[in-house]
Write a protein that holds these residues in place. Structure first.
Motif, PDB file in Angstrom:
ATOM      1  N   GLY A  91       9.414  35.489   3.500  1.00 12.26           N
ATOM      2  CA  GLY A  91      10.473  35.729   2.529  1.00 12.26           C
ATOM      3  C   GLY A  91       9.973  36.525   1.342  1.00 12.26           C
ATOM      4  O   GLY A  91       8.796  36.906   1.263  1.00 12.26           O
ATOM      5  N   GLU A  92      10.876  36.759   0.422  1.00 14.24           N
ATOM      6  CA  GLU A  92      10.572  37.627  -0.710  1.00 14.24           C
ATOM      7  C   GLU A  92       9.790  36.873  -1.775  1.00 14.24           C
ATOM      8  O   GLU A  92      10.097  35.724  -2.097  1.00 14.24           O
ATOM      9  N   VAL A  93       8.784  37.551  -2.303  1.00 13.98           N
ATOM     10  CA  VAL A  93       7.889  36.942  -3.288  1.00 13.98           C
ATOM     11  C   VAL A  93       7.646  37.950  -4.404  1.00 13.98           C
ATOM     12  O   VAL A  93       7.484  39.137  -4.145  1.00 13.98           O
ATOM     13  N   GLU A  94       7.614  37.452  -5.641  1.00  8.81           N
ATOM     14  CA  GLU A  94       7.307  38.335  -6.770  1.00  8.81           C
ATOM     15  C   GLU A  94       5.834  38.711  -6.750  1.00  8.81           C
ATOM     16  O   GLU A  94       4.996  37.909  -6.338  1.00  8.81           O
ATOM     17  N   VAL A  95       5.535  39.887  -7.257  1.00  8.83           N
ATOM     18  CA  VAL A  95       4.153  40.319  -7.400  1.00  8.83           C
ATOM     19  C   VAL A  95       3.418  39.324  -8.285  1.00  8.83           C
ATOM     20  O   VAL A  95       3.946  38.873  -9.297  1.00  8.83           O
ATOM     21  N   GLY A  96       2.214  38.938  -7.871  1.00  2.18           N
ATOM     22  CA  GLY A  96       1.404  38.066  -8.713  1.00  2.18           C
ATOM     23  C   GLY A  96       1.541  36.599  -8.353  1.00  2.18           C
ATOM     24  O   GLY A  96       0.767  35.770  -8.812  1.00  2.18           O
ATOM     25  N   ARG A  97       2.513  36.263  -7.507  1.00  2.34           N
ATOM     26  CA  ARG A  97       2.652  34.853  -7.155  1.00  2.34           C
ATOM     27  C   ARG A  97       1.647  34.467  -6.095  1.00  2.34           C
ATOM     28  O   ARG A  97       1.256  35.256  -5.242  1.00  2.34           O
ATOM     29  N   THR A  98       1.218  33.221  -6.149  1.00  2.00           N
ATOM     30  CA  THR A  98       0.257  32.737  -5.180  1.00  2.00           C
ATOM     31  C   THR A  98       0.965  32.517  -3.847  1.00  2.00           C
ATOM     32  O   THR A  98       1.976  31.812  -3.795  1.00  2.00           O
ATOM     33  N   VAL A  99       0.416  33.149  -2.806  1.00  2.00           N
ATOM     34  CA  VAL A  99       1.039  32.971  -1.502  1.00  2.00           C
ATOM     35  C   VAL A  99       0.158  32.141  -0.571  1.00  2.00           C
ATOM     36  O   VAL A  99       0.626  31.653   0.453  1.00  2.00           O
ATOM     37  N   ALA A 100      -1.114  32.016  -0.921  1.00  2.00           N
ATOM     38  CA  ALA A 100      -2.008  31.225  -0.078  1.00  2.00           C
ATOM     39  C   ALA A 100      -3.269  30.881  -0.861  1.00  2.00           C
ATOM     40  O   ALA A 100      -3.504  31.417  -1.943  1.00  2.00           O
ATOM     41  N   VAL A 101      -4.059  29.990  -0.286  1.00  2.00           N
ATOM     42  CA  VAL A 101      -5.325  29.626  -0.910  1.00  2.00           C
ATOM     43  C   VAL A 101      -6.414  29.708   0.145  1.00  2.00           C
ATOM     44  O   VAL A 101      -6.265  29.188   1.258  1.00  2.00           O
ATOM     45  N   ILE A 102      -7.502  30.413  -0.212  1.00  2.00           N
ATOM     46  CA  ILE A 102      -8.662  30.490   0.679  1.00  2.00           C
ATOM     47  C   ILE A 102      -9.796  29.731   0.006  1.00  2.00           C
ATOM     48  O   ILE A 102     -10.030  29.881  -1.193  1.00  2.00           O
ATOM     49  N   GLY A 103     -10.493  28.902   0.762  1.00  2.00           N
ATOM     50  CA  GLY A 103     -11.602  28.158   0.163  1.00  2.00           C
ATOM     51  C   GLY A 103     -12.575  27.731   1.227  1.00  2.00           C
ATOM     52  O   GLY A 103     -12.629  28.314   2.320  1.00  2.00           O
ATOM     53  N   GLU A 104     -13.348  26.675   0.934  1.00  2.49           N
ATOM     54  CA  GLU A 104     -14.301  26.175   1.910  1.00  2.49           C
ATOM     55  C   GLU A 104     -13.624  25.097   2.746  1.00  2.49           C
ATOM     56  O   GLU A 104     -12.724  24.401   2.265  1.00  2.49           O
TER      57      GLU A 104
END
Lengths: 327, 429
Positions: free
Chosen positions: B64-77
């Protein structure tokens, strides 16, 4: 308008000044029969003779010292330091003598000497023959410092340097000697302290000197295709700096990248960045980005040399950083 | 440390994008540079690469539509705990963070350079509030760093200041969540009201785009509306002022500006203002600035809307001088040729609608000024004087005061002086 190379443009400025004016002469290592290590003075010995096209011993301090002495006696000498790396040997004369006499004599003496030199990476000449040391000289009050990037500029600026009553250190870039460009039929002197905007843009100002002007122009073209409009600004004269034009440009674009081949640390770009942040603080929409060589002695290996010095891709990356994009 | 994947701006002017599909699932290992998801923008559909290596811990926006700068995912350990991405959480640590150290910057790929700013912010917070665990701060905008200072470019700050926009209310789309000029520009044009309940047919509506003057008026008056104000009214007998004006008009020399009742008011108010400096002031938030000179603004209906040119040092000018200055500045206002200086530095404003037959009205404050005087028409009215009913030309004056700076008694004393001066202009000398 005739098209000539950067090398021919330098020679043309020297030759025309010498034809017009007996006070002008050239002096340096291997500049007479050999025509200089870069071929700039080729043919000048035949036209002007050994009195005015003078070979010197390998002794940079003596070359510049003799030039200063002649200048104080009313001549307008153009001395050549074969590689700018060897300016270090003549710094006593440049820094403590040439830059100081007019001031210390209360204006009774003037030192209209031009010190031409060249350098730069691109041919793998190694750590001692390819440095970019222009920032050293900018730091000395009493000197003017020029770094020309095109045939037209190098000719007009050299003419002004010769006829300036102050000592001028005149930097040329080795890889530019072969580039060609149109020049006016007659020499049009270019005022020292006047910048040139090579390309108008709206989003980012790239302030570039020497070879990096051309890299910046290539980067600007690529950025344009991606919708980022880049202004390419060449100060041409590093000292005095055309601060007004610089600040006006950044006020227009709100972003600034500085690019030179010299190492970033303590480079001339730091001075540009400082002037910009102060003069255009409320207009900046991103930190000023710096592009320059990595902080290492220049490697001899061609691939390593290429890795260390900046190219268009580095300028492009910096441009994208200022507009918050990745390449 | 987990990296939040934010929707990148892929072109100037891009404000949002539509996530088409994810190419990785939660729990999948991800290498920096690997395609992570497909993004549809106005121009193209493209694969967006991961900005960091690790494990895709969470997908915040499936599609779906998302504003620029919004968090869409998280990458980590692997196994790392992920807080519910507040979508506007703290500063992003990695993501193409340009280091301000030039030498290192060119020696390393920028994305690998450690972001120094968050480090510093954390240190600042730790020292500022000992005992408070430095995590999960409830902040509305990602641009607000943990230390409380909003990260914004100087240009963004200037635009926000000029337009009265609170930076903390914005979500920054620049590197490390920095608020950049474009974010402020977008906030400035974002509609604040909901769509109307009914939609009139297009041919019934004339849409008038706001001119910059209109925008300024809207912004400043909305700001003014928030001030706690009170009004005081008096009426004044204008017989002497009208007589004085007649005399001056009769003696007018060639080329001189004809003095108006409003010019007398300007002069009289200036004389009263320097005697009541509590009213001749600006409310500056943390202080009240009182002025010794009266720079009186006069509200002028210019073709593009209301403007308030300023008659400087009105208390020192002769009436003829006030008239000349007014005539010049009003003419320029009507021609739309006012300079910025003409409009700046007013310490008080007079708004006169008497010429339209308005008898009495209330004016809205002109911040940061603390008072404005609304002047009605001079009307012949009955008046009891020495037990006699007489008819006099009278004017209704209503002053609006900012109660944060001016108390009722201060305002009343000022108005009493204005009234006294109008009824006996000689007192203003």
């Amino acid at each position: 308008m005739p098209e000539i190379s950067y090398r021919e443009a330098v020679r043309d400025a020297l030759s025309r000044a010498m034809r017009e004016d007996d006070d002008v002469f050239v002096m340096g290592e291997d500049i007479a029969e050999m025509g200089g290590s870069m071929g700039v003075t080729q043919g000048m010995l035949d036209e002007f003779g050994p009195e005015r096209v003078r070979n010197t011993p390998i002794s940079e301090m003596a070359i510049v010292g003799a030039g200063i002495g002649a200048a104080m006696q009313g001549m307008r000498p153009v001395v050549e330091i074969m590689y700018e790396d060897f300016l270090t040997l003549s710094l006593e004369q440049i820094v403590n003598q040439a830059a100081k006499h007019r001031y210390m004599s209360g204006g009774q003496l003037k030192v209209p000497v031009t010190i031409r030199t060249q350098g730069g990476a691109g041919w793998s000449p190694g750590a001692q023959h390819a440095q970019q040391l222009e920032a050293w000289l900018v730091h000395i009050p009493g000197l003017k410092v020029v770094f020309a990037s095109t045939p037209e500029d190098v000719r007009g600026l050299l003419w002004s340097a010769i006829y300036d009553d102050n000592p001028v250190v005149f930097f040329e870039h080795r890889t530019l000697y072969g580039i060609k460009g149109e020049v006016p039929e007659e020499i049009e002197p270019i005022e020292l302290g006047k910048a040139r905007i090579h390309r108008q843009g709206e989003d980012v100002t790239v302030v570039a000197t020497g070879r990096l002007v051309h890299e910046a122009l290539a980067a600007a073209q690529e950025a344009e295709a991606q919708g980022v409009s880049v202004e390419v600004f060449d100060p041409r004269t590093l000292q005095p700096l055309d601060e007004r034009a610089l600040i006006d440009s950044v006020k227009k674009t709100n972003r600034c990248v500085v690019a030179h081949e010299a190492v970033v640390r303590g480079g001339y770009g730091a001075e540009i960045a400082a002037v910009v942040q102060h003069g255009a603080f409320d207009w900046l929409d991103a930190p000023v980005e710096r592009v320059g060589a990595k902080f290492v002695p220049l490697p001899f290996a061609p691939v390593m040399e290429e890795f260390v010095v900046p190219h268009a891709a580095d300028v492009l990356e910096a441009i994208y950083r200022t507009v918050g994009r990745t390449a | 440390m987990a990296t939040e994947v934010k929707l990148p701006r892929l072109g100037q002017g891009m404000e949002s994008g539509t996530i088409v599909k994810w190419l990785k699932a939660e729990g999948d290992p991800v290498e920096k540079g690997e395609p992570l998801y497909e993004l549809d923008t106005e121009k193209v559909t493209q694969e967006v690469e991961a900005e960091a290596s690790g494990v895709l811990l969470r997908i915040a926006v499936q599609e779906g539509e998302v504003e620029v700068g919004r968090t869409v995912a998280v990458i980590g350990e692997a196994g790392e705990e992920v807080a519910e991405p507040s979508d506007e959480a703290g500063p992003t640590p990695a993501a193409a963070a340009p280091s301000d150290d030039g030498a290192e910057q060119s020696a390393e790929k920028p994305a690998e350079a450690p972001a120094r700013e968050p480090e510093r912010e954390r240190g600042r917070e730790a020292s500022a509030s000992p005992g408070t665990p430095p995590r999960q701060v409830e902040e509305p905008a990602q641009s607000r760093a943990n230390g409380g200072r909003v990260k914004a470019s100087p240009l963004a700050r200037r635009i926000a200041r000029e337009r009265g926009i609170d930076l903390a209310s914005l979500s920054g789309t620049g590197p490390e969540g920095r608020v950049v000029a474009e974010d402020v520009e977008r906030a400035a044009v974002a509609p604040v009201t909901a769509a109307p309940a009914f939609a009139p047919a297009a041919d019934e509506v004339e849409v008038v785009a706001l001119t910059s003057t209109r925008k300024t008026i809207a912004r400043r008056l909305t700001e003014a509306w928030q001030a706690p104000v009170f009004q005081l009214s008096v009426s004044a007998d204008m017989s002497r002022v009208l007589a004085l004006r007649e005399q001056l008009v009769a003696r007018l020399r060639e080329g001189e500006a004809k003095p108006t009742v409003n010019d007398v008011l300007t002069k009289v108010c200036a004389a009263a203002l320097v005697r009541h400096r509590a009213v001749n002031a600006h409310y500056a938030g943390d202080a009240i600035h009182r002025f010794s000179a009266a720079h009186v603004g006069i509200a002028v209906a210019a073709p593009n809307g209301l403007v308030v040119p300023v008659i400087r040092n009105a208390e020192r000018r002769t009436l003829a001088d006030v008239a000349a200055a007014r005539a010049e500045v009003v003419a320029r206002a009507r021609d739309g040729k006012l300079q910025r200086e003409d409009l700046e530095g007013g310490t008080f404003t007079i708004s006169n609608l008497g010429m339209y037959g308005v008898e009495q009205f209330v004016a809205v404050l002109n911040p940061p000024q603390v008072a404005i005087l609304a002047v009605g028409s001079a009307e012949e009215r009955p008046l009891v004087q020495d037990d006699q009913l007489v008819v006099r030309p009278q004017v209704q004056l209503t002053a609006t005061f900012d109660h944060r700076a001016v108390d009722g008694a201060d305002g009343a004393e000022f108005l009493a002086t204005v009234k006294a001066f109008l009824e006996e202009p000689g007192l203003a000398l």
